[in-house]
Scaffold this motif. Sequence first.
Motif, PDB file in Angstrom:
ATOM      1  N   ALA A  54      -0.313  29.907 -24.426  1.00 21.92           N
ATOM      2  CA  ALA A  54      -1.136  30.640 -23.521  1.00 21.92           C
ATOM      3  C   ALA A  54      -0.659  31.395 -22.409  1.00 21.92           C
ATOM      4  CB  ALA A  54      -2.016  29.417 -23.355  1.00 21.92           C
ATOM      5  N   VAL A  55       0.054  30.174 -21.616  1.00 24.07           N
ATOM      6  CA  VAL A  55       0.901  31.489 -21.031  1.00 24.07           C
ATOM      7  C   VAL A  55       2.321  31.287 -20.430  1.00 24.07           C
ATOM      8  CG1 VAL A  55       1.107  30.735 -17.837  1.00 24.07           C
ATOM      9  CG2 VAL A  55      -0.977  30.023 -19.149  1.00 24.07           C
ATOM     10  N   GLY A  56       2.781  32.785 -20.571  1.00 23.27           N
ATOM     11  CA  GLY A  56       4.120  32.624 -20.003  1.00 23.27           C
ATOM     12  C   GLY A  56       4.845  33.475 -19.189  1.00 23.27           C
ATOM     13  N   MET A  57       5.590  32.385 -18.397  1.00 19.48           N
ATOM     14  CA  MET A  57       6.218  32.715 -17.258  1.00 19.48           C
ATOM     15  C   MET A  57       7.207  33.462 -18.035  1.00 19.48           C
ATOM     16  SD  MET A  57       8.725  30.902 -14.382  1.00 19.48           S
ATOM     17  CE  MET A  57      10.088  32.433 -13.725  1.00 19.48           C
ATOM     18  N   ILE A  58       7.167  35.485 -17.809  1.00 21.21           N
ATOM     19  CA  ILE A  58       7.971  36.702 -18.264  1.00 21.21           C
ATOM     20  C   ILE A  58       8.379  37.154 -17.275  1.00 21.21           C
ATOM     21  CG2 ILE A  58       6.208  37.411 -18.798  1.00 21.21           C
ATOM     22  CD1 ILE A  58       7.035  37.801 -21.471  1.00 21.21           C
ATOM     23  N   TRP A  59       8.989  38.423 -18.071  1.00 21.88           N
ATOM     24  CA  TRP A  59       9.033  39.350 -16.848  1.00 21.88           C
ATOM     25  C   TRP A  59       8.021  40.731 -17.117  1.00 21.88           C
ATOM     26  CZ3 TRP A  59      12.758  37.514 -20.387  1.00 21.88           C
ATOM     27  CH2 TRP A  59      14.721  36.781 -20.124  1.00 21.88           C
ATOM     28  N   ASN A  60       7.777  41.712 -16.752  1.00 19.35           N
ATOM     29  CA  ASN A  60       6.811  42.216 -16.385  1.00 19.35           C
ATOM     30  C   ASN A  60       7.299  43.277 -17.948  1.00 19.35           C
ATOM     31  OD1 ASN A  60       8.973  44.298 -15.771  1.00 19.35           O
ATOM     32  ND2 ASN A  60       7.132  45.218 -14.067  1.00 19.35           N
ATOM     33  N   GLY A  61       8.021  44.682 -17.816  1.00 23.00           N
ATOM     34  CA  GLY A  61       8.445  45.291 -19.138  1.00 23.00           C
ATOM     35  C   GLY A  61       8.422  43.835 -20.745  1.00 23.00           C
ATOM     36  N   PHE A  62       8.870  42.450 -20.805  1.00 18.36           N
ATOM     37  CA  PHE A  62       8.890  42.380 -21.465  1.00 18.36           C
ATOM     38  C   PHE A  62       7.534  41.888 -22.112  1.00 18.36           C
ATOM     39  CE2 PHE A  62      11.718  38.370 -24.073  1.00 18.36           C
ATOM     40  CZ  PHE A  62      12.216  39.666 -25.399  1.00 18.36           C
ATOM     41  N   SER A  63       6.585  40.949 -21.400  1.00 23.43           N
ATOM     42  CA  SER A  63       5.114  41.087 -21.063  1.00 23.43           C
ATOM     43  C   SER A  63       4.041  42.810 -21.546  1.00 23.43           C
ATOM     44  CB  SER A  63       4.418  40.980 -19.896  1.00 23.43           C
ATOM     45  OG  SER A  63       3.301  40.426 -19.619  1.00 23.43           O
TER      46      SER A  63
END
Lengths: 344, 307
Positions: A223-232
């Motif tokens: 439900a939450v994922g640490m991620i890079w903006n473009g990948f998001s």
Amino acid sequence: MLKTFKLGASILALTLAASAAHAEGKLSIYHWFEYIPQELLDKFAAEYDVEVTMDTFDSNEAMLASLKAGKMGSYDVAVPGDYMVEIMAAAGLLDTFEPSDLSNFGNIAPEWLDVSFDPGRHSSIPYQWGSTSFAVNRDVYSGDINTTSIIFDPPAALQGRINILDSQGEVLALASMHLGIPQCTTDRDQLRALNDLVQAAKPSWASFGSDIAKDVLVSGDAAVGMIWNGFSAKAREEGANIEYAFPKEGYVVWMDNVVLLKDAPNRDNALKFMNFLLEPENAAAVTNYAQYTAGVNGVAEFLDEAVVSAPELNPPAGGNGQFVMACSEDVQAVYDKIWTDLKK
Amino acid sequence: MAAQIAKKSTSNTSTYAGLGVFLMLPSWAVIGFFLVLPVGMMLIYSFLTKEFRGGVIWEFSLNAYDQFFFDRGLFGDAPPVIEWTYINIFWRSIWQAGVATFFSLLIGFPTAWFIATRTGPNKSVWLFLITIPYWVNLLIRTISMKFLIRDTGPLNEWLLSLGVISEPIHIINTSFAVQLGLFYSYLPFMVLPIYASVERYNFAYSEVAADLYASRRATLTKIIIPIVKPGIIAGCILVFVPSLGAFLAPDLLGGAKNFMIGSLIEEQFKGNAGNWPFGAAVSMILLSMVLVVLTFYARQQAKEGAR
């Protein structure tokens, strides 16, 4: 049984024979996964009659290890992040060029020209820049997400449903911002607090993984994922009802750069490729694909409308983005210990 | 006849006399290049000084082994106490690999038995079917397993639709998922060696046992298992040893929350740690452990053979 193996072997032999191709020159790229459109590689290959091959990595550190373990001399260019350019230059892994070698050098956006990790850009050109924070599934949680507490002190609804990037540097940088302490601090109390923070947060985390970061958000595993903006942004386009956060405590900003490697077997083609990527149309093609931001002037007219307006790519005014720092050896030893204890 | 054979073999020996060394060369080359060289490199690297951010400095050092056995606190200057971190990681890996091996045996033995007792071309078809999934790369298979068992995956949806469960069983990112992944990855390594020994089993023994009023259970435990035991042990080793060093299943199915030996070693080379001597030392410790177990097994076998 034997027949089966024979059949398998002949199929293998056929595939190997079929993959031999011919071109004037070669170019060997060492790149992040899912970060350049195949069409762009094909375009370069056709324009310059060069056979392009590419291997991929999933972290700056993995790339460094592979190069140090004997891969130097087999690649022409690689794509390290900001702090890693500095580390690679210090380790003597980079070659230099003159601005006059690249006719498109003038296209580099002025703010990305004289960067601290490569002053004057003698070994690298900007590829894309972006940020690292986290995305939250809005079906699951509707509260305020612009705080690092979502990761380090999550509300009950999100506990046990968080994927963390398997990337020590970015996790500990974000944790330091949460605590309001400097990155790579040498203060022992602050380091202990950092250790306590991630230890206390771990029970709320479901998994560690970088290459799965988009996937778990799309599938709903996290439900939450640490991620890079473009990948998001890509995850959102693939149907996840997620929102990317710009935490008030801070978030990581990074820039990836194409570097010319020492002992590049095809130095000329490497420079042609770097020049090719500074062409606004081509830089925009990468941005349209990867959904980060190019460090090249004049891309605006080539960008897709969806990319221009993507919330992930438009941090709020006065956003608190910070580069990841490369720690000293002593502090890195403590960071390694914290990370190992976290995953023991 | 026997004399003839003996004579023939003597003449063979004299034909090749003096060539022995040359005939041995290929196997020496293979063993040297693929076994002695890499393991020797690992051994040497484990006693070198680590270079910051990957690489080694050519100075002798015991730091890698020290790090494995002694804990000197967060800052490395506290008085040393025994380090449990890595011992726990080893223990977890052994346990996971052991569970996977146990279930592989439980499923693999009847499967091998079933295949070996088919007649004619059927046998080859069954064997062929066992190997088919293994044409696909291990990574792809592990990811497909992940798709199957996730909370919203087909397994859970099927059980939900049947009404067996009322909410999804949470399998992904648990140690059960890791065991399942290991079991699935290495099952054929259990089936194939057992199949090979069952196929050589003379079923007349079972008939004899039945004629002598042995129960089915006694036939299995007193006759069949002792005879096919080499296959069972070979299968167990072939499943247990690679499971011990696996990192795909723990990473993808277990959520990489806890290191297994394989991922701990990987982290030393691919992660921030960049501690090559420590990675080499952990590999050496793992290798020595496996070697001790295998030597013990080989000696047991030799003793039984002598009896």
